[in-house]
Design an enzyme around this catalytic site. Structure first.
Site, short mmCIF file in Angstrom:
data_model
loop_
_atom_site.label_atom_id
_atom_site.label_comp_id
_atom_site.label_asym_id
_atom_site.label_seq_id
_atom_site.Cartn_x
_atom_site.Cartn_y
_atom_site.Cartn_z
N GLY A 239 0.22 -0.94 -0.14
CA GLY A 239 -0.15 -0.23 0.00
C GLY A 239 0.30 1.23 -0.02
O GLY A 239 0.17 2.65 -0.18
N GLY A 275 4.20 -4.03 -3.86
CA GLY A 275 3.83 -3.94 -5.46
C GLY A 275 4.15 -2.94 -6.00
O GLY A 275 4.88 -2.19 -6.39
N TYR A 316 -8.63 5.60 -12.28
CA TYR A 316 -8.34 5.79 -11.56
C TYR A 316 -7.68 8.27 -11.37
O TYR A 316 -7.21 8.18 -10.61
CB TYR A 316 -7.09 5.67 -10.48
N CYS A 344 -11.76 4.63 -29.37
CA CYS A 344 -12.05 6.12 -29.64
C CYS A 344 -13.73 6.13 -28.28
O CYS A 344 -14.43 5.48 -28.39
CB CYS A 344 -13.34 5.21 -30.61
N1 LLP Z 1 -1.45 -7.18 -1.09
C1 LLP Z 1 -2.72 -6.59 -1.46
C2 LLP Z 1 -3.76 -8.04 -0.40
C3 LLP Z 1 -3.31 -6.34 -1.99
O1 LLP Z 1 -4.56 -5.96 -2.56
C4 LLP Z 1 -2.66 -5.89 -2.94
C5 LLP Z 1 -2.46 -4.44 -4.15
C6 LLP Z 1 -1.18 -4.92 -2.09
C7 LLP Z 1 -0.88 -5.81 -1.52
C8 LLP Z 1 -0.01 -4.21 -2.86
O2 LLP Z 1 -0.72 -3.47 -3.15
P1 LLP Z 1 0.92 -2.29 -3.28
O3 LLP Z 1 2.11 -2.40 -2.83
O4 LLP Z 1 0.72 -2.23 -4.75
O5 LLP Z 1 -0.12 -0.79 -3.02
N2 LLP Z 1 -4.61 -1.25 -9.58
C9 LLP Z 1 -4.53 -0.16 -9.17
C10 LLP Z 1 -4.30 -1.13 -7.74
C11 LLP Z 1 -5.07 -2.33 -7.01
C12 LLP Z 1 -4.54 -2.96 -5.96
C13 LLP Z 1 -4.67 -4.38 -5.82
N3 LLP Z 1 -4.44 -4.29 -4.60
C14 LLP Z 1 -4.13 0.83 -9.61
O6 LLP Z 1 -3.48 1.16 -10.76
O7 LLP Z 1 -3.69 1.82 -8.78
#
Ligand code: LLP
Length: 420
Positions: A239, A275, A316, A344
């Site tokens: 996150g 991530g 987003y 489009c």
């Molecule tokens: N752990 C869980 C359980 C998650 O659902 C997620 C992301 C992460 C870890 C990793 O989160 P991060 O460190 O990347 O914030 N497509 C969206 C983001 C979706 C995130 C979904 N879950 C975007 O492009 O902003």
């Protein structure tokens, strides 16, 4: 910090000129930097030094095999959310005992897959899932090691669509019910409880929501332990946000301090699932200007990349920095443009009213911070290709996913052979 800089007047990934790759693979394409991925991993790991921490890279952010392997080679585990991601993580060399399986809708087949591979932990998101897992593990003569994801009812102050810790969100088990659920779970024969998990959202730009969530977790651990439940492992999710434009985001070091302050003395193994923080700024989307169009009230740069290649701006309202591949001269004329794709829909827009050095058809641009949730979310909308992904390491580059052309996709379609 990343490794995309101008060298001899050309934007380069480490020591490779982007224009050279563009020439070889064609645009648009994703380009990632190994040194940047490794550096971000290292910075995050250093922020957690002194804690019993395992970093389980959230594969969903960028699941290319070569990217996962780059991290696995550094010692990363993986957080996966599907059988497909589990396959990838194992194939990239992540040890099964460093893999966590998250997700609200794991099927019986996926649970069985996770059990067969003897992964570290399955994160339980609901009671129905718990009972199915108990059954599946029973059928396989196994005991499933689990953590319970709690929904702490905390607002992460991020985009609504990627906020996951409020009571109205589909994720986790209400924190007020977790004691009851765990009491019942402890009686199930094929479930072994390791601890708790939490993930309140993505692209968090403040530390306070993390702190609030961790405090809630600590309080729940105390209550459960008082009741005789061991609680040996906490999964703190991912996150942490990254700076897409010039916005400031909390440093991994400050995030690490919050973890230490709130959870450091709990005597629990800690898992982290970053991530975006690891791969977000380690990738760019390289694209070419197809036309410069003078509209009635706007000037449009129409690119060969579109919303199907990078969904984030349309989904987003994300603002990714856009830069020219050929370094603009100092004091170059700026022109106010809307940067759009060819799809489009008006939503196929990367930026509006942006001041960019004057560009012409044929110029290359780079859309930055596209390493996370870029290629993985691409689609073939408008029957467009899935574009190549390229990984750079020092002076070398490698195509780590070939272009999947519309023609190839079409070859999977059949006309029904009905009689009439
Ligand atoms: N752990 C869980 C359980 C998650 O659902 C997620 C992301 C992460 C870890 C990793 O989160 P991060 O460190 O990347 O914030 N497509 C969206 C983001 C979706 C995130 C979904 N879950 C975007 O492009 O902003």
């Amino acid at each position: 910090m990343d490794h995309f800089d101008y060298k001899n007047g050309i934007l380069s990934a480490e020591d490779v000129a982007i224009s050279e790759i563009a020439e070889a693979v064609g645009t648009p394409f994703y380009c990632y930097s190994t040194a940047t991925i490794e550096r971000h991993y290292q910075v995050f790991a250093e922020a957690l030094e002194g804690l019993p921490a395992t970093i389980c890279y959230a594969v969903k952010a960028n699941s290319n095999l070569a990217v996962i392997k780059t991290l696995a080679d550094k010692g990363a585990g993986a957080d996966v959310v599907s059988s497909g991601e589990l396959m990838r993580a194992l194939k990239a060399g992540v040890p099964a005992k460093k893999i966590v399986f998250s997700g609200v809708g794991k099927t019986r087949d996926e649970l069985a897959h996770a059990l067969k591979e003897d992964i570290l932990q399955i994160n339980i998101e609901s009671e129905p899932e718990l009972h199915v897992l108990n059954e599946v593990a029973g059928e396989m003569g196994k005991k499933a090691e689990v953590a319970f994801r709690i929904n702490p009812d905390i607002d992460a102050h991020t985009h609504d669509k990627i906020s996951t810790g409020r009571s109205e969100d589909k994720f986790g088990i209400e924190w007020t019910r977790i004691h009851d659920v765990i009491t019942r779970a402890s009686k199930l024969p094929h479930i072994k409880i390791a601890g708790l998990a939490i993930h309140i959202g993505s692209q968090l730009t403040e530390l306070q929501p993390f702190r609030d969530a961790f405090i809630r977790l600590r309080d729940i651990v105390a209550i459960l332990r008082a009741d005789g439940h061991a609680m040996t492992r906490l999964d703190l999710g991912g996150g942490l946000g990254i700076p897409y434009d010039d916005a400031r985001t909390p440093s991994p070091a400050d995030y690490g301090k919050v973890v230490k302050e709130v959870l450091g003395d709990l005597d629990c193994d800690l898992l982290f699932e970053p991530g975006r923080l690891i791969v977000g700024n380690a990738g760019i989307l390289v694209t070419k200007v197809v036309y410069v169009k003078e509209g009635a009230t706007r000037r449009f740069l129409i690119l060969d990349a579109a919303m199907n290649d990078l969904m984030r701006p349309s989904l987003y309202d994300a603002k990714h920095n856009i830069v020219a591949v050929i370094e603009p001269n100092e004091g170059a004329n700026l022109e106010r443009v809307d940067v759009v794709g060819p799809v489009c829909e008006t939503g196929d827009t990367f930026a509006t009213e942006l001041d960019l050095p004057a560009a012409e058809a044929g110029d290359l641009l780079a859309i930055r911070s596209a390493g996370a949730y870029g290629a993985v979310m691409a689609s073939t909308y408008n029957s467009r290709d899935l574009i190549p992904e390229v990984l750079v390491k020092k002076g070398a580059y490698s195509i780590i996913r070939e272009r999947i052309a519309a023609e190839t996709m079409l070859s999977y379609e059949n006309l029904p052979n009905w009689e009439s």
